[in-house]
Design a protein around this motif. Sequence first.
Motif, PDB file in Angstrom:
ATOM      1  N   ALA A   1     -44.579 -12.124 100.182  1.00  0.00           N
ATOM      2  CA  ALA A   1     -43.649 -12.628  99.170  1.00  0.00           C
ATOM      3  C   ALA A   1     -43.571 -11.559  98.072  1.00  0.00           C
ATOM      4  O   ALA A   1     -42.570 -11.474  97.435  1.00  0.00           O
ATOM      5  CB  ALA A   1     -43.663 -14.095  98.900  1.00  0.00           C
TER       6      ALA A   1
ATOM      7  N   TRP B   1     -42.178 -18.597  96.187  1.00  0.00           N
ATOM      8  CA  TRP B   1     -42.820 -18.460  97.400  1.00  0.00           C
ATOM      9  C   TRP B   1     -44.172 -17.522  97.462  1.00  0.00           C
ATOM     10  O   TRP B   1     -44.188 -16.731  96.406  1.00  0.00           O
ATOM     11  CB  TRP B   1     -41.768 -17.914  98.324  1.00  0.00           C
TER      12      TRP B   1
ATOM     13  N   VAL C   1     -43.619 -13.921 104.226  1.00  0.00           N
ATOM     14  CA  VAL C   1     -42.370 -14.139 104.445  1.00  0.00           C
ATOM     15  C   VAL C   1     -41.576 -13.433 105.688  1.00  0.00           C
ATOM     16  O   VAL C   1     -41.914 -12.263 105.902  1.00  0.00           O
ATOM     17  CB  VAL C   1     -41.484 -13.902 103.088  1.00  0.00           C
TER      18      VAL C   1
ATOM     19  N   SER D   1     -40.721 -18.845 104.685  1.00  0.00           N
ATOM     20  CA  SER D   1     -41.962 -18.609 104.023  1.00  0.00           C
ATOM     21  C   SER D   1     -42.896 -19.647 104.922  1.00  0.00           C
ATOM     22  O   SER D   1     -42.654 -20.790 104.841  1.00  0.00           O
ATOM     23  CB  SER D   1     -42.218 -18.994 102.759  1.00  0.00           C
TER      24      SER D   1
ATOM     25  N   VAL E   1     -45.324 -17.070 110.548  1.00  0.00           N
ATOM     26  CA  VAL E   1     -43.803 -16.579 110.253  1.00  0.00           C
ATOM     27  C   VAL E   1     -43.260 -16.016 111.212  1.00  0.00           C
ATOM     28  O   VAL E   1     -41.981 -16.476 111.649  1.00  0.00           O
ATOM     29  CB  VAL E   1     -44.278 -15.693 108.999  1.00  0.00           C
TER      30      VAL E   1
END
Length: 517
Positions: free
Chosen positions: A85, A100, A104, A129, A135
């Motif tokens: 992030a 966040w 990500v 996120s 992810v």
Amino acid sequence: MIPPSLQVAFWQAAAQAPDCQDFAARVRPLLGPGADLLVLRLDQAGKAIELEAGQGPLHRRSLGPGEWAELAALAPPGKPWFGSAAELKRRLAWLSPLAWEGTVGVAGLGGHAERGPAPGEGEGLLLLSAPGAMVEGLVLALASPFSAVLANQQRWRALNSEREAAEAERRALLQRLKRPGLGDAIVGAEAGLREVMEAVDQVATSDAPVLILGETGTGKEVVARAVHVHSRRAKGPFLRVNCGAIPPELIDSELFGHERGSFTGATGARRGWFERADGGTLFLDEIGELPAAAQVRLLRVLQDGSFQRVGGESTITVDVRLVAATNRDLRTAVAAGEFREDLWFRIAVFPIPLPPLRERLQDIPALAAHFCLRAAERLGLPPRMPDAQDLTLLAAYPWPGNVRELGSVIERAAILGNGRRLEVARSLGVHPLVGTPATDEIARPAAPPSGLGPSWGQEGGSSLEEANRRYIEQALARCHGRVDGPFGAARLLGVNPNTLRSRMRKLGLEPRRFRTQ
């Protein structure tokens, strides 16, 4: 690794979600603790980004085109981006309010995740996120479902916009025409069909048989329905039978029914058209096509309202109003022994002749408007009305197929115009200026008539009537006032001599003016 059950849940959410915002709201609880989802989509104008879902400071924030371009370049369709992030905020500073942390994923999506957006399907971006290695799997699992929702939403919005515009135009046109809607309205009831409708009103209240006479396509069924609607049987059934479309060996079974085992294939009892029309009206279209044996049985039904099913022994009595129609000359058929004279007297108690369309040209504008609206409704296109030149072409056409052919011509013109206009000339296959049928295929534009030079059809702002007059005068002058024959103006223009004479009368042109002494 994303469990298959979770992937199924994503697709279920896509199937149930009407738009991206609803999809994100359905998916977010499935992602687990510590995960968040943000969905971005181009707005309808295609100039900015509209936030469809998400939480935190960016909720419902609109992004400028430059910000969209930066994000789209980071993750083009089919190539997701994964990182921290902090790195995402460093590369795209305007995302700094996004609260966040951790890993990500960004996926750029169109109508299809692998090939990107198709024309008209729109574009979108998915930001997710989640803790650690989850992810990448979540982004890849969400890509295709999200693409499907995005494409469906874009198409729905486009269709809804077109539908609203078309409906607005339709309402405006109906208001201008002072009509409540589309249906089996008798167009021309106050003009070319006034005498017909007066006859309908006279006979509708009785139970007398009605015979409707007219060429193919003149609207015999519409008039038959009017007789039924104005009668005391209006709440009963109205059934139509095309006598010419039934094989001769099945006529008795279709009209009067049959019992089980009465012939091969009769696996059960069947009610015929007369039984099903009990208490209402039976419309026998093309009654002149009935074979002789069926004519005898029909005569008995008209006499006392009773008959027997094929293979049956019991007599069935019905209360049916008969309305018949034909495009044949039944008097000639009677004289030739092809139609029973006694049946003719039975069905012709109250004949109603229908005029062909060429004899009710005053109804063409109203009929054309009616069919334009109906074609727009059937085809899902904006309604387009014929202009003065279109109406001139329609009035000059001989209409061998009558009103039915007019409806087909208008619908074809609407299809050829693709909702932008009516292509009446192409639909008719006519000369754009003289307004006469071409001799070749319907949809091909007619070629300039030989002998008139390259100026044909290049009149700029000239009116249609002036252009008609000028080129007919040129043709008459070249042919020394002769209209028909191998050296006449009709042959030069490629038109029917009678049609040319009709046009000349309307324009006040006398052929003797062009004859040499």
